[in-house]
Design a protein around this motif. Structure first.
Motif, PDB file in Angstrom:
ATOM      1  N   LYS A  35       0.853  -1.116  -0.126  1.00 15.94           N
ATOM      2  CA  LYS A  35      -0.008   0.158   0.150  1.00 15.94           C
ATOM      3  C   LYS A  35       0.875   1.187  -0.058  1.00 15.94           C
ATOM      4  O   LYS A  35       0.697   2.374  -0.948  1.00 15.94           O
ATOM      5  N   TYR A  39       1.104   4.148  -2.817  1.00 16.91           N
ATOM      6  CA  TYR A  39       0.983   5.402  -2.216  1.00 16.91           C
ATOM      7  C   TYR A  39       2.073   6.289  -2.896  1.00 16.91           C
ATOM      8  O   TYR A  39       2.178   7.633  -3.457  1.00 16.91           O
ATOM      9  N   THR A  71      -9.584   8.080  -1.544  1.00 17.56           N
ATOM     10  CA  THR A  71     -10.146   6.827  -1.991  1.00 17.56           C
ATOM     11  C   THR A  71      -9.101   5.757  -1.333  1.00 17.56           C
ATOM     12  O   THR A  71      -9.442   4.940  -0.765  1.00 17.56           O
ATOM     13  N   PHE A  72      -7.869   6.295  -1.407  1.00 17.77           N
ATOM     14  CA  PHE A  72      -6.562   5.520  -1.117  1.00 17.77           C
ATOM     15  C   PHE A  72      -6.866   5.164   0.559  1.00 17.77           C
ATOM     16  O   PHE A  72      -6.675   4.074   0.919  1.00 17.77           O
ATOM     17  N   GLU A  74      -9.373   5.133   2.228  1.00 15.98           N
ATOM     18  CA  GLU A  74     -10.814   4.540   2.846  1.00 15.98           C
ATOM     19  C   GLU A  74     -10.508   3.050   2.790  1.00 15.98           C
ATOM     20  O   GLU A  74     -10.679   2.240   2.093  1.00 15.98           O
ATOM     21  N   VAL A  75      -9.748   2.818   4.069  1.00 18.34           N
ATOM     22  CA  VAL A  75      -9.502   1.487   4.646  1.00 18.34           C
ATOM     23  C   VAL A  75     -10.012   0.995   5.914  1.00 18.34           C
ATOM     24  O   VAL A  75     -10.620   2.051   6.744  1.00 18.34           O
ATOM     25  N   ASP A  76     -10.004  -0.324   6.281  1.00 19.96           N
ATOM     26  CA  ASP A  76     -10.612  -0.535   7.618  1.00 19.96           C
ATOM     27  C   ASP A  76      -9.497  -0.028   8.694  1.00 19.96           C
ATOM     28  O   ASP A  76      -8.447   0.280   8.261  1.00 19.96           O
ATOM     29  N   GLN A  77     -10.043   0.003   9.828  1.00 17.61           N
ATOM     30  CA  GLN A  77      -9.234   0.670  10.947  1.00 17.61           C
ATOM     31  C   GLN A  77      -7.889  -0.180  11.186  1.00 17.61           C
ATOM     32  O   GLN A  77      -7.229   0.844  11.330  1.00 17.61           O
ATOM     33  N   ILE A  79      -5.982  -1.489   8.900  1.00 19.93           N
ATOM     34  CA  ILE A  79      -5.168  -1.212   8.021  1.00 19.93           C
ATOM     35  C   ILE A  79      -4.937   0.284   8.152  1.00 19.93           C
ATOM     36  O   ILE A  79      -3.730   0.692   7.992  1.00 19.93           O
ATOM     37  N   LEU A  80      -5.782   0.977   8.488  1.00 20.99           N
ATOM     38  CA  LEU A  80      -5.549   2.430   8.655  1.00 20.99           C
ATOM     39  C   LEU A  80      -4.414   2.738   9.653  1.00 20.99           C
ATOM     40  O   LEU A  80      -3.278   3.506   9.664  1.00 20.99           O
ATOM     41  N   SER A 102      -7.580  11.191   8.444  1.00 23.51           N
ATOM     42  CA  SER A 102      -8.755  10.367   8.266  1.00 23.51           C
ATOM     43  C   SER A 102      -9.005   9.927   9.734  1.00 23.51           C
ATOM     44  O   SER A 102     -10.337   9.746   9.576  1.00 23.51           O
TER      45      SER A 102
END
Length: 147
Positions: A35, A39, A71-72, A74-77, A79-80, A102
C-alpha cells in the motif's frame, strides 16, 4: 532530494534489482508495504498538498484536493492504523498526515462516547473519576455540546 524521493528511489532500486538480499522492515507487514509503494508511486506524479487544519469536513473527499488520496485512505481501521504506524516508522510525513486526518475525520462531530464506540475503547474510569475529569475540563466538554 526529499525524504519521499529517497524512499521511492530505494524502493524502485530494490524492486528492479536482481539481488536477493532482504531489506529488514520488522515493523511493516508486506501488505502494508505494498500500500505504501502504491501511495509513493502516486505521490511521485501527483504530490499531495498540505491538509488544511482544522478539518473542514468529516468527508475525506472534501478534505484532500486529489480525490485519489481520499479513496486510498478509505480502508478498515486495522489497515489505517498500520499505515499510520508504518508511515511514521518510514518517515513518510505526507502519508502520516493523511492517515491522521482520516482518523480525525472519523472523530469529527462525535461525542466522547461515540468515539469510544467507534474505536472500541473501554471506559476505565469510575463514575466519580469521570465526573471529576469533566469538572476539571469543562471547556473541552463545551466543544461537544455547542451547536
Amino acid at each position: 532530494r526529499s525524504m519521499l524521493e529517497g524512499i521511492l528511489f530505494s524502493l524502485y532500486f530494490f524492486l528492479d534489482s536482481s539481488a536477493e538480499e532482504d531489506i529488514p522492515l520488522p515493523n511493516v507487514k508486506s501488505a502494508i508495504l505494498k500500500k505504501i509503494i502504491e501511495y509513493c508511486k502516486h505521490a511521485k506524479d501527483s504530490p499531495p498538498t498540505e491538509i488544511e487544519k482544522p478539518l473542514k469536513s468529516a468527508n475525506m473527499q472534501e478534505v484532500v484536493s486529489d480525490k485519489w488520496y481520499a479513496t486510498f485512505i478509505e480502508v478498515d481501521q486495522e489497515i489505517l492504523f498500520e499505515l499510520i504506524l508504518a508511515a511514521n516508522y518510514l518517515d513518510i510525513k505526507p502519508l502520516l498526515e493523511l492517515g491522521c486526518a482520516s482518523v480525525a475525520a472519523m472523530m469529527k462531530g462525535k461525542t466522547p462516547e461515540q468515539i469510544r464506540q467507534l474505536f472500541h475503547i473501554e471506559k476505565d474510569f469510575t463514575p466519580e473519576e469521570e465526573n471529576q475529569i469533566i469538572a476539571e475540563n469543562k471547556w473541552a466538554c463545551l466543544l461537544y455540546t455547542s451547536p
